[in-house]
Design a protein around this motif. Structure first.
Motif, mmCIF file in Angstrom:
data_model
loop_
_atom_site.group_PDB
_atom_site.id
_atom_site.type_symbol
_atom_site.label_atom_id
_atom_site.label_comp_id
_atom_site.label_asym_id
_atom_site.label_seq_id
_atom_site.Cartn_x
_atom_site.Cartn_y
_atom_site.Cartn_z
ATOM 1 N N MET A 32 89.364 20.037 60.163
ATOM 2 C CA MET A 32 89.467 20.487 61.552
ATOM 3 C C MET A 32 89.258 21.997 61.573
ATOM 4 O O MET A 32 90.145 22.738 61.174
ATOM 5 C CB MET A 32 90.855 20.141 62.091
ATOM 6 C CG MET A 32 91.272 18.691 61.821
ATOM 7 S SD MET A 32 92.923 18.291 62.444
ATOM 8 C CE MET A 32 93.985 19.171 61.321
ATOM 9 N N ASP A 33 88.106 22.451 62.024
ATOM 10 C CA ASP A 33 87.821 23.888 61.923
ATOM 11 C C ASP A 33 87.335 24.463 63.263
ATOM 12 O O ASP A 33 86.802 23.737 64.106
ATOM 13 C CB ASP A 33 86.773 24.121 60.822
ATOM 14 C CG ASP A 33 86.807 25.548 60.315
ATOM 15 O OD1 ASP A 33 87.744 26.300 60.648
ATOM 16 O OD2 ASP A 33 85.873 25.935 59.585
ATOM 17 N N GLY A 34 87.533 25.771 63.411
ATOM 18 C CA GLY A 34 87.024 26.474 64.589
ATOM 19 C C GLY A 34 88.080 26.791 65.634
ATOM 20 O O GLY A 34 87.750 27.254 66.733
ATOM 21 N N ASN A 35 89.344 26.590 65.288
ATOM 22 C CA ASN A 35 90.409 26.877 66.260
ATOM 23 C C ASN A 35 90.431 28.357 66.656
ATOM 24 O O ASN A 35 90.568 28.692 67.833
ATOM 25 C CB ASN A 35 91.784 26.543 65.659
ATOM 26 C CG ASN A 35 91.975 25.074 65.395
ATOM 27 O OD1 ASN A 35 91.140 24.255 65.789
ATOM 28 N ND2 ASN A 35 93.064 24.720 64.742
ATOM 29 N N GLY A 36 90.338 29.224 65.638
ATOM 30 C CA GLY A 36 90.411 30.662 65.897
ATOM 31 C C GLY A 36 89.262 31.122 66.772
ATOM 32 O O GLY A 36 89.460 31.881 67.740
ATOM 33 N N ARG A 37 88.066 30.644 66.468
ATOM 34 C CA ARG A 37 86.893 31.054 67.260
ATOM 35 C C ARG A 37 86.942 30.499 68.672
ATOM 36 O O ARG A 37 86.508 31.138 69.616
ATOM 37 C CB ARG A 37 85.604 30.609 66.548
ATOM 38 C CG ARG A 37 85.219 31.549 65.421
ATOM 39 C CD ARG A 37 84.190 30.944 64.518
ATOM 40 N NE ARG A 37 84.796 29.991 63.593
ATOM 41 C CZ ARG A 37 84.102 29.291 62.703
ATOM 42 N NH1 ARG A 37 82.782 29.423 62.641
ATOM 43 N NH2 ARG A 37 84.721 28.473 61.875
ATOM 44 N N TRP A 38 87.488 29.309 68.822
ATOM 45 C CA TRP A 38 87.659 28.713 70.154
ATOM 46 C C TRP A 38 88.508 29.655 71.002
ATOM 47 O O TRP A 38 88.193 29.926 72.167
ATOM 48 C CB TRP A 38 88.347 27.352 70.018
ATOM 49 C CG TRP A 38 88.595 26.627 71.304
ATOM 50 C CD1 TRP A 38 87.782 25.709 71.893
ATOM 51 C CD2 TRP A 38 89.761 26.740 72.146
ATOM 52 N NE1 TRP A 38 88.353 25.243 73.069
ATOM 53 C CE2 TRP A 38 89.573 25.863 73.235
ATOM 54 C CE3 TRP A 38 90.938 27.501 72.089
ATOM 55 C CZ2 TRP A 38 90.523 25.717 74.263
ATOM 56 C CZ3 TRP A 38 91.877 27.367 73.120
ATOM 57 C CH2 TRP A 38 91.664 26.485 74.176
ATOM 58 N N LYS A 83 96.367 33.156 52.678
ATOM 59 C CA LYS A 83 95.831 34.534 52.722
ATOM 60 C C LYS A 83 95.729 35.059 54.153
ATOM 61 O O LYS A 83 95.337 36.195 54.372
ATOM 62 C CB LYS A 83 94.422 34.567 52.101
ATOM 63 C CG LYS A 83 94.399 34.227 50.631
ATOM 64 C CD LYS A 83 92.950 34.167 50.148
ATOM 65 C CE LYS A 83 92.810 33.503 48.803
ATOM 66 N NZ LYS A 83 91.463 32.977 48.597
ATOM 67 N N ARG A 84 96.026 34.246 55.122
ATOM 68 C CA ARG A 84 95.927 34.682 56.533
ATOM 69 C C ARG A 84 97.138 35.524 56.932
ATOM 70 O O ARG A 84 98.160 35.520 56.241
ATOM 71 C CB ARG A 84 95.828 33.444 57.426
ATOM 72 C CG ARG A 84 94.547 32.681 57.164
ATOM 73 C CD ARG A 84 94.362 31.574 58.161
ATOM 74 N NE ARG A 84 93.100 30.883 57.904
ATOM 75 C CZ ARG A 84 92.470 30.145 58.784
ATOM 76 N NH1 ARG A 84 92.981 29.977 59.993
ATOM 77 N NH2 ARG A 84 91.340 29.568 58.476
ATOM 78 N N PRO A 85 97.034 36.242 58.083
ATOM 79 C CA PRO A 85 98.181 37.066 58.509
ATOM 80 C C PRO A 85 99.452 36.226 58.634
ATOM 81 O O PRO A 85 99.392 35.054 59.032
ATOM 82 C CB PRO A 85 97.748 37.595 59.888
ATOM 83 C CG PRO A 85 96.265 37.481 59.905
ATOM 84 C CD PRO A 85 95.900 36.337 59.001
HETATM 85 MG MG MG Z 1 88.045 28.176 59.827
#
Ligand code: MG
Ligand code: IPE
Ligand code: IPE
Length: 256
Positions: A32-38, A83-85
């Motif tokens: 499941m990818d693209g949450n941040g860009r959404w 590694k994310r904030p």
């Molecule tokens: Mg991603």
């Protein structure tokens, strides 16, 4: 490959192809990818994308259950996502609780079995507690397995497998001649489940350390849609595409 919903709906109308219920992939895994860009596209903080992505989790879990999928694995947090904030990680670690608070009763009713795929060590106790409780409450269920891949990394899983097997060889519980594909599979986190038949990833075309061993003969399907925008129609689109594929496993088939 069709990449967006509008195109797909138009295509569906003209092709009138229906899903074959006798050929539903038994195990579907989703990155499941693209949450941040959404979220960024809407001028919102990244975590708003994660929150919105939960709606897709609910919708797709229901769809998978209705279609008769036997195992649904959702990649929710990788070993590299630490590694994310910190704020984002903390938010992500609270999501399983929120999701289960609203969905667990429904999942229990639907006879779904909740499982955890990944390394428990390192996960906060509140996250583990919510998942353990859900696992326990659904332990006796016999329906669809819903696997949350959390703190999961395929390389870490492989390293752990190598360590476990080598220590058993050292203690002479296993003879090195006994090491084969079946044995290796038994030492992976996924030992109790069949390999995925279909892998879906939103937004990117890569595996990002997901089930490298298990995906050896999986059908891969990528869609350029943000996970929070991924709808049941997209899921059906993926399954329809799966049903049109010819799985050869290295052999020769007459129709190919
Ligand atoms: Mg991603
Ligand atoms: C997927 O969305 C969720 C997780 C990896 C936890 P992302 O957070 O990776 O969203 P993008 O890729 O940055 O848009
Ligand atoms: C993969 O997504 C992990 C999950 C969806 C949980 P990432 O967003 O972490 O992957 P990369 O960094 O784009 O490869």
């Amino acid at each position: 490959m069709l990449h967006n919903l509008k195109k797909w709906l138009k295509w569906k109308k003209t092709n009138k192809e229906e899903l074959l219920l006798e050929n539903i992939p038994k195990h579907v895994a989703i990155i499941m990818d693209g949450n941040g860009r959404w979220a960024k596209k809407r001028g919102l903080p990244r975590v708003a994308g994660h929150r919105a992505g939960m709606k897709s989790v609910t919708e797709i879990t229901r769809a998978a259950h209705e279609l008769g999928v036997e195992v649904l694995t959702l990649y929710a947090f990788s070993t590299e996502n630490w590694k994310r904030p910190k704020d984002e990680v903390d938010f992500l670690m609270k999501l399983p609780q929120d999701y289960l608070a609203s969905e667990l009763e429904d999942l229990v009713q639907k006879n779904v079995q909740i499982r955890l795929l990944g390394t428990e060590e390192g996960l906060p106790s509140h996250t583990l507690q919510a998942l353990f409780e859900a696992r326990q409450r659904t332990e006796q269920n016999t329906g669809m397995i819903l696997n949350f891949a959390l703190n999961y990394g395929s390389r870490a899983e492989i390293v752990q497998m190598v360590k476990e097997i080598s220590s058993k060889v050292k203690s002479e519980e296993i003879d090195s001649d006994q090491i084969d594909e079946k044995l290796v599979g038994q030492f992976l986190h996924s030992s109790e489940m069949i390999d995925p038949d279909l892998l879906i990833r939103t937004k990117e075309i890569r595996l990002s350390n997901f089930m490298l061993w298990q995906l050896a003969y999986t059908e891969l399907w990528f869609i350029d849609v943000y996970w929070p925008d991924f709808r049941r129609e997209n899921f059906e689109q993926a399954i329809l595409e799966y049903q049109r594929r010819v799985r050869r496993y290295g052999t020769v088939k007459e129709d190919s």
